[in-house]
Design a protein around this motif. Structure first.
Motif, PDB file in Angstrom:
ATOM      1  N   ASP A 209       0.859  -1.184   0.000  1.00  0.00           N
ATOM      2  CA  ASP A 209       0.000   0.000   0.000  1.00  0.00           C
ATOM      3  C   ASP A 209       0.891   1.227   0.000  1.00  0.00           C
ATOM      4  O   ASP A 209       1.410   1.621   1.031  1.00  0.00           O
ATOM      5  CB  ASP A 209      -0.936  -0.010   1.211  1.00  0.00           C
ATOM      6  N   LYS A 210       1.061   1.824  -1.161  1.00  0.00           N
ATOM      7  CA  LYS A 210       1.953   2.971  -1.293  1.00  0.00           C
ATOM      8  C   LYS A 210       1.205   4.292  -1.382  1.00  0.00           C
ATOM      9  O   LYS A 210       1.807   5.342  -1.416  1.00  0.00           O
ATOM     10  CB  LYS A 210       2.827   2.783  -2.535  1.00  0.00           C
ATOM     11  N   ALA A 211      -0.121   4.242  -1.419  1.00  0.00           N
ATOM     12  CA  ALA A 211      -0.916   5.457  -1.592  1.00  0.00           C
ATOM     13  C   ALA A 211      -1.453   5.997  -0.264  1.00  0.00           C
ATOM     14  O   ALA A 211      -2.341   6.813  -0.261  1.00  0.00           O
ATOM     15  CB  ALA A 211      -2.067   5.181  -2.541  1.00  0.00           C
ATOM     16  N   VAL A 212      -0.899   5.539   0.831  1.00  0.00           N
ATOM     17  CA  VAL A 212      -1.375   5.976   2.141  1.00  0.00           C
ATOM     18  C   VAL A 212      -0.936   7.410   2.388  1.00  0.00           C
ATOM     19  O   VAL A 212       0.224   7.751   2.231  1.00  0.00           O
ATOM     20  CB  VAL A 212      -0.819   5.061   3.253  1.00  0.00           C
ATOM     21  N   LYS A 213      -1.897   8.253   2.791  1.00  0.00           N
ATOM     22  CA  LYS A 213      -1.567   9.651   3.048  1.00  0.00           C
ATOM     23  C   LYS A 213      -1.882  10.064   4.472  1.00  0.00           C
ATOM     24  O   LYS A 213      -1.077  10.682   5.134  1.00  0.00           O
ATOM     25  CB  LYS A 213      -2.313  10.551   2.067  1.00  0.00           C
ATOM     26  N   THR A 214      -3.056   9.725   4.950  1.00  0.00           N
ATOM     27  CA  THR A 214      -3.489  10.163   6.269  1.00  0.00           C
ATOM     28  C   THR A 214      -3.771   8.947   7.146  1.00  0.00           C
ATOM     29  O   THR A 214      -4.684   8.176   6.857  1.00  0.00           O
ATOM     30  CB  THR A 214      -4.763  11.027   6.164  1.00  0.00           C
ATOM     31  N   LEU A 215      -2.985   8.792   8.201  1.00  0.00           N
ATOM     32  CA  LEU A 215      -3.132   7.649   9.092  1.00  0.00           C
ATOM     33  C   LEU A 215      -3.462   8.099  10.500  1.00  0.00           C
ATOM     34  O   LEU A 215      -3.098   9.186  10.925  1.00  0.00           O
ATOM     35  CB  LEU A 215      -1.837   6.832   9.141  1.00  0.00           C
ATOM     36  N   LYS A 216      -4.175   7.240  11.209  1.00  0.00           N
ATOM     37  CA  LYS A 216      -4.400   7.422  12.630  1.00  0.00           C
ATOM     38  C   LYS A 216      -4.193   6.061  13.286  1.00  0.00           C
ATOM     39  O   LYS A 216      -4.079   5.048  12.599  1.00  0.00           O
ATOM     40  CB  LYS A 216      -5.805   7.966  12.915  1.00  0.00           C
ATOM     41  N   PHE A 217      -4.167   6.036  14.595  1.00  0.00           N
ATOM     42  CA  PHE A 217      -4.030   4.769  15.301  1.00  0.00           C
ATOM     43  C   PHE A 217      -5.307   3.966  15.118  1.00  0.00           C
ATOM     44  O   PHE A 217      -6.409   4.493  15.275  1.00  0.00           O
ATOM     45  CB  PHE A 217      -3.765   4.988  16.791  1.00  0.00           C
ATOM     46  N   ALA A 218      -5.183   2.698  14.791  1.00  0.00           N
ATOM     47  CA  ALA A 218      -6.352   1.837  14.638  1.00  0.00           C
ATOM     48  C   ALA A 218      -6.937   1.529  16.012  1.00  0.00           C
ATOM     49  O   ALA A 218      -6.210   1.321  16.971  1.00  0.00           O
ATOM     50  CB  ALA A 218      -5.967   0.551  13.922  1.00  0.00           C
ATOM     51  N   GLN A 219      -8.242   1.509  16.070  1.00  0.00           N
ATOM     52  CA  GLN A 219      -8.964   1.169  17.290  1.00  0.00           C
ATOM     53  C   GLN A 219      -9.397  -0.299  17.210  1.00  0.00           C
ATOM     54  O   GLN A 219      -9.355  -0.914  16.143  1.00  0.00           O
ATOM     55  CB  GLN A 219     -10.200   2.067  17.436  1.00  0.00           C
ATOM     56  N   ASN A 220      -9.813  -0.855  18.328  1.00  0.00           N
ATOM     57  CA  ASN A 220     -10.273  -2.243  18.343  1.00  0.00           C
ATOM     58  C   ASN A 220     -11.428  -2.461  17.368  1.00  0.00           C
ATOM     59  O   ASN A 220     -11.507  -3.507  16.723  1.00  0.00           O
ATOM     60  CB  ASN A 220     -10.692  -2.663  19.750  1.00  0.00           C
ATOM     61  N   ASP A 221     -12.333  -1.500  17.268  1.00  0.00           N
ATOM     62  CA  ASP A 221     -13.458  -1.630  16.335  1.00  0.00           C
ATOM     63  C   ASP A 221     -12.979  -1.718  14.894  1.00  0.00           C
ATOM     64  O   ASP A 221     -13.552  -2.478  14.094  1.00  0.00           O
ATOM     65  CB  ASP A 221     -14.415  -0.445  16.478  1.00  0.00           C
ATOM     66  N   ASP A 222     -11.947  -0.975  14.533  1.00  0.00           N
ATOM     67  CA  ASP A 222     -11.385  -1.021  13.185  1.00  0.00           C
ATOM     68  C   ASP A 222     -10.827  -2.409  12.891  1.00  0.00           C
ATOM     69  O   ASP A 222     -11.006  -2.949  11.794  1.00  0.00           O
ATOM     70  CB  ASP A 222     -10.284   0.014  13.003  1.00  0.00           C
ATOM     71  N   LEU A 223     -10.162  -3.010  13.873  1.00  0.00           N
ATOM     72  CA  LEU A 223      -9.585  -4.340  13.694  1.00  0.00           C
ATOM     73  C   LEU A 223     -10.679  -5.404  13.596  1.00  0.00           C
ATOM     74  O   LEU A 223     -10.546  -6.359  12.846  1.00  0.00           O
ATOM     75  CB  LEU A 223      -8.637  -4.669  14.841  1.00  0.00           C
ATOM     76  N   LYS A 224     -11.775  -5.238  14.331  1.00  0.00           N
ATOM     77  CA  LYS A 224     -12.883  -6.183  14.257  1.00  0.00           C
ATOM     78  C   LYS A 224     -13.527  -6.141  12.884  1.00  0.00           C
ATOM     79  O   LYS A 224     -13.841  -7.184  12.296  1.00  0.00           O
ATOM     80  CB  LYS A 224     -13.925  -5.875  15.334  1.00  0.00           C
ATOM     81  N   ILE A 225     -13.728  -4.954  12.334  1.00  0.00           N
ATOM     82  CA  ILE A 225     -14.312  -4.805  11.016  1.00  0.00           C
ATOM     83  C   ILE A 225     -13.418  -5.437   9.948  1.00  0.00           C
ATOM     84  O   ILE A 225     -13.887  -6.073   9.016  1.00  0.00           O
ATOM     85  CB  ILE A 225     -14.578  -3.319  10.698  1.00  0.00           C
ATOM     86  N   ALA A 226     -12.092  -5.311  10.120  1.00  0.00           N
ATOM     87  CA  ALA A 226     -11.141  -5.884   9.164  1.00  0.00           C
ATOM     88  C   ALA A 226     -10.946  -7.386   9.354  1.00  0.00           C
ATOM     89  O   ALA A 226     -10.275  -8.035   8.569  1.00  0.00           O
ATOM     90  CB  ALA A 226      -9.799  -5.172   9.275  1.00  0.00           C
ATOM     91  N   GLY A 227     -11.492  -7.938  10.433  1.00  0.00           N
ATOM     92  CA  GLY A 227     -11.368  -9.370  10.683  1.00  0.00           C
ATOM     93  C   GLY A 227     -10.057  -9.778  11.334  1.00  0.00           C
ATOM     94  O   GLY A 227      -9.664 -10.938  11.261  1.00  0.00           O
ATOM     95  N   LEU A 228      -9.377  -8.847  11.972  1.00  0.00           N
ATOM     96  CA  LEU A 228      -8.084  -9.150  12.602  1.00  0.00           C
ATOM     97  C   LEU A 228      -8.214  -9.504  14.080  1.00  0.00           C
ATOM     98  O   LEU A 228      -7.260  -9.968  14.681  1.00  0.00           O
ATOM     99  CB  LEU A 228      -7.130  -7.948  12.445  1.00  0.00           C
ATOM    100  N   VAL A 229      -9.383  -9.274  14.654  1.00  0.00           N
ATOM    101  CA  VAL A 229      -9.607  -9.590  16.074  1.00  0.00           C
ATOM    102  C   VAL A 229     -10.780 -10.532  16.180  1.00  0.00           C
ATOM    103  O   VAL A 229     -11.764 -10.420  15.540  1.00  0.00           O
ATOM    104  CB  VAL A 229      -9.886  -8.323  16.899  1.00  0.00           C
TER     105      VAL A 229
END
Length: 78
Positions: free
Chosen positions: A58-78
């Motif tokens: 992923d080379k097009a990333v411009k604006t990042l923030k810290f991922a929250q637990n809810d973000d990880l659940k939606i992505a299927g990582l938790v």
């Protein structure tokens, strides 16, 4: 001293996941959230490589923030 403090704070604040880096092979990546694309981006804690949760670079990333637990659940990582 400041660099040590920055590294320690980063470890406390950023969530990590056990996904293997495509570049260096380390089994720990930081979970960040791309606010423009509305998706989780993984960054290697050793070499800085960033990739999507599917493993693609992923080379097009411009604006990042810290991922929250809810973000990880939606992505299927938790």
């Amino acid at each position: 001293m400041i660099m040590f403090l920055r590294d320690e704070l980063w470890e406390l604040v950023v969530l990590t996941v056990d996904i293997k880096c495509q570049r260096c092979g380390k089994l720990e990546m930081s979970a960040l959230f791309d606010t423009e694309a509305k998706k989780v981006v993984l960054e290697c804690t050793q070499c800085g490589w960033s990739q999507t949760t599917d493993g693609y670079p992923d080379k097009a990333v411009k604006t990042l923030k810290f991922a929250q637990n809810d973000d990880l659940k939606i992505a299927g990582l938790v």
